[in-house]
Design an enzyme around this catalytic site. Structure first.
Site, PDB file in Angstrom:
ATOM      1  N   HIS A 313      -1.655  -1.128   3.906  1.00 21.79           N
ATOM      2  CA  HIS A 313      -2.003  -0.771   5.290  1.00 21.79           C
ATOM      3  C   HIS A 313      -0.724  -0.336   5.996  1.00 21.79           C
ATOM      4  O   HIS A 313       0.292  -1.032   5.928  1.00 21.79           O
ATOM      5  CB  HIS A 313      -2.620  -1.988   5.979  1.00 21.79           C
ATOM      6  CG  HIS A 313      -3.236  -1.696   7.310  1.00 21.79           C
ATOM      7  ND1 HIS A 313      -2.499  -1.303   8.405  1.00 21.79           N
ATOM      8  CD2 HIS A 313      -4.521  -1.738   7.730  1.00 21.79           C
ATOM      9  CE1 HIS A 313      -3.313  -1.121   9.439  1.00 21.79           C
ATOM     10  NE2 HIS A 313      -4.542  -1.375   9.058  1.00 21.79           N
ATOM     11  N   ARG A 333      -3.470   2.877  16.728  1.00 19.03           N
ATOM     12  CA  ARG A 333      -3.235   4.302  16.458  1.00 19.03           C
ATOM     13  C   ARG A 333      -4.474   5.125  16.827  1.00 19.03           C
ATOM     14  O   ARG A 333      -4.376   6.233  17.331  1.00 19.03           O
ATOM     15  CB  ARG A 333      -2.887   4.508  14.977  1.00 19.03           C
ATOM     16  CG  ARG A 333      -1.421   4.210  14.685  1.00 19.03           C
ATOM     17  CD  ARG A 333      -1.098   4.411  13.228  1.00 19.03           C
ATOM     18  NE  ARG A 333      -1.555   3.317  12.399  1.00 19.03           N
ATOM     19  CZ  ARG A 333      -2.293   3.439  11.318  1.00 19.03           C
ATOM     20  NH1 ARG A 333      -2.675   4.624  10.905  1.00 19.03           N
ATOM     21  NH2 ARG A 333      -2.649   2.379  10.624  1.00 19.03           N
TER      22      ARG A 333
END
Ligand code: MEZ
Length: 526
Positions: A313, A333
């Site tokens: 990740h 994000r």
């Protein structure tokens, strides 16, 4: 360490960064980047597996050792069962709870065994959401296409079709059970966009989506009084005379006693392998994520698929030390948070797929554009204050309350200061081979969730894991219950273990680890 001068670079570059968004990569550029920087392509980290169903296939050294490992139990263990059930579910996370609830709903006599406490799992730690095509401009077909592209076209089409088509009914089921998904002002379900997706498709409960889903599933298991064994780890499967699965041997971690459970069907839902710390990576995974189901399935004869690919990740914590490897949700994000190198530059489209984003971060750090902490760790910035600037003060508290609190505990205010991140071992893309009902090639043995493989191809999209758990938990639970109603209990043997040990001997494999590990290597023997 005084980060202020480094924070200042992030703050000072914000206006310029807002004027330029790096493009998403073409397929050719994506492949070139990944092959150069992604940990899946580090030759030295891999070796072939010596024997068993995947003999000759390459995987990371840590997993190869686990699969070739030896059982902790002796071949002459008395096999008189303490439990005789229709369906034994191994694992108390999302897939295990869904499987147990659906099997129980079909009238099966179910036992749920879990090695820690009910709901101790990666599912409960899931933050960013669950992908389901519920928006008016979305469809299961679009969900299928996005996932296929994210998975490098290597996804098992039948599994993927099943997952995306059953998504909306899963959302309905969870709503009926009482999951409080985020809503729009008009009361409709609120959806967000995740990396690699063309539509807004993530159902969320702020940044504690998994916790909220597991709150409800755990209550449901308890309310229905489904028999439950906590602190009971499966350490071996049982096979009948035809080689079909017939139950499991559990280890009672409190009393160090073996418990034999005869079961007409077994569902492995033991989750991932982050705690093997492949290639030395920190992990976002919970303490029990030691890949037990993979080792058990392999020993009884189940081939594993795509076990050469893992998900790192992009945003694992780097600072403070207490949060190293912990997830910093992709949701930040998705809402516009920039990734920024030490020079104040954006270097990747933040909503590209995870393998692209992780590879780009590794490249920045390896090429000297990362930020080094006093303990020698390196990372890049996630500009969290940008969300407060762009969307107004209070945005982080409202959308990411868990993240704000997690960092505040250690004196970092993510509303005013950016967060230092680096890829963390998050997910195993592959796993036990299954069909659309979750059944493995070994009859009466099922696998659901992260233990299974094929669905996600070579790179899972954000939010597809929670849906995978629910869809294949349900299908394996229902199919196992129906199967159990139609067959007698098989004899209990350890024939497969005897054969596996002979095979190890024939291949001269000695010095084997005990597998499953049950607890991480640094925990000592269970
Ligand atoms: O599916 C995931 O892994 C996920 C949603 C993680 C996250 O960044 O929150």
């Amino acid at each position: 360490m005084d980060f202020q001068p480094l924070y200042d670079v992030v703050h000072a570059s914000r206006d310029a960064r807002l004027k330029y968004t790096p493009p998403r990569l073409s397929l050719a550029d994506r492949d070139a980047l990944i092959q150069r920087w992604h940990p899946d392509y580090r030759e030295a980290a891999y070796r072939p597996i010596a024997f068993g169903p995947n003999a000759g296939d390459r995987t990371v050294r840590e997993l190869a050792a686990l699969l070739e490992g030896d059982s902790s139990i002796a071949g002459d263990l008395p096999l008189s069962p303490a439990h005789v059930v229709d369906v034994l579910v191994v694992g108390g996370g999302g897939a295990g709870c869904a499987a147990a609830l659906h099997a129980h709903g079909q009238g099966a006599n179910v036992l749920l065994a879990t090695k820690l406490r009910l709901a101790d799992s990666n599912s409960v730690m899931a933050q960013g959401g669950m992908q389901i095509a519920v928006a008016p401009d979305d469809s299961p077909v679009q969900h299928f296409l996005d996932t296929l592209k994210g998975g490098h076209m290597k996804n098992d089409h039948r599994l993927l079709k099943t997952m995306v088509e059953e998504g909306p009914s899963v959302a309905q089921w969870l709503l009926e059970l009482g999951v409080l998904f985020d809503r729009n002002a008009d009361g409709g379900l609120h959806v967000k966009k995740g990396g690699g997706s063309t539509r807004e498709r993530l159902l969320t409960c702020s940044d504690y989506t998994g916790l909220e889903i597991m709150r409800v599933l755990k209550d449901e298991v308890l309310n229905r009084k489904i028999p439950l064994l906590e602190f009971s780890a499966a350490v071996e499967l049982l096979s009948d005379e035809q080689g079909a699965c017939a139950g499991a041997v559990l280890l009672d971690l409190d009393n160090k006693r073996h418990i034999v459970a005869a079961a007409k069907t077994v569902i492995l839902a033991t989750g991932g392998i982050g705690r093997l710390h492949i290639q030395g990576f920190p992990t976002s995974n919970h303490y029990g994520a030691t890949g037990d189901g993979l080792a058990l399935a392999y020993r009884i004869g189940v081939p594993l698929v795509q076990i050469d690919t893992f998900q790192y990740h992009p945003s694992g914590g780097v600072y403070p030390e207490q949060l190293v490897g912990q997830l910093v949700t992709e949701g930040i994000r998705s809402e516009g948070g920039h990734l920024v190198n030490a020079k104040g530059e954006r270097f990747v489209n933040e909503l590209d797929t995870r393998d692209v984003v992780a590879s780009s971060i590794i490249r920045e750090c390896e090429e000297g554009r990362g930020v080094r902490t006093a303990t020698g760790r390196v990372g890049v910035w996630l500009d969290t204050p940008l969300l407060e600037v762009a969307q107004g003060a209070g945005t982080l508290d409202k959308h990411f309350p868990a993240m704000v609190r997690q960092y505040a505990r250690y004196g970092v205010d993510i509303r005013t200061d950016p967060v230092l991140i680096y890829p963390t071992l998050h997910y195993q893309n592959g796993g036990a081979k299954i069909d659309v009902n979750g059944e493995t090639p070994v009859r009466n043995l099922f696998a659901a969730g992260e233990t299974s493989g094929g669905l996600h191809g070579r790179n899972r999209l954000m939010g597809n894991s929670l849906l995978d758990l629910m869809v294949f938990g349900k299908r394996s639970g229902m199919t196992a219950a129906a199967r159990a109603a139609a067959i007698p209990q098989g004899m209990l043997t350890l024939n497969h273990l005897r054969r596996f040990r002979e095979d190890a001997g024939k291949h001269g494999v000695t010095d084997r680890v005990v597998s499953p590990l049950v607890l991480p290597a640094y925990a000592g023997q269970p």
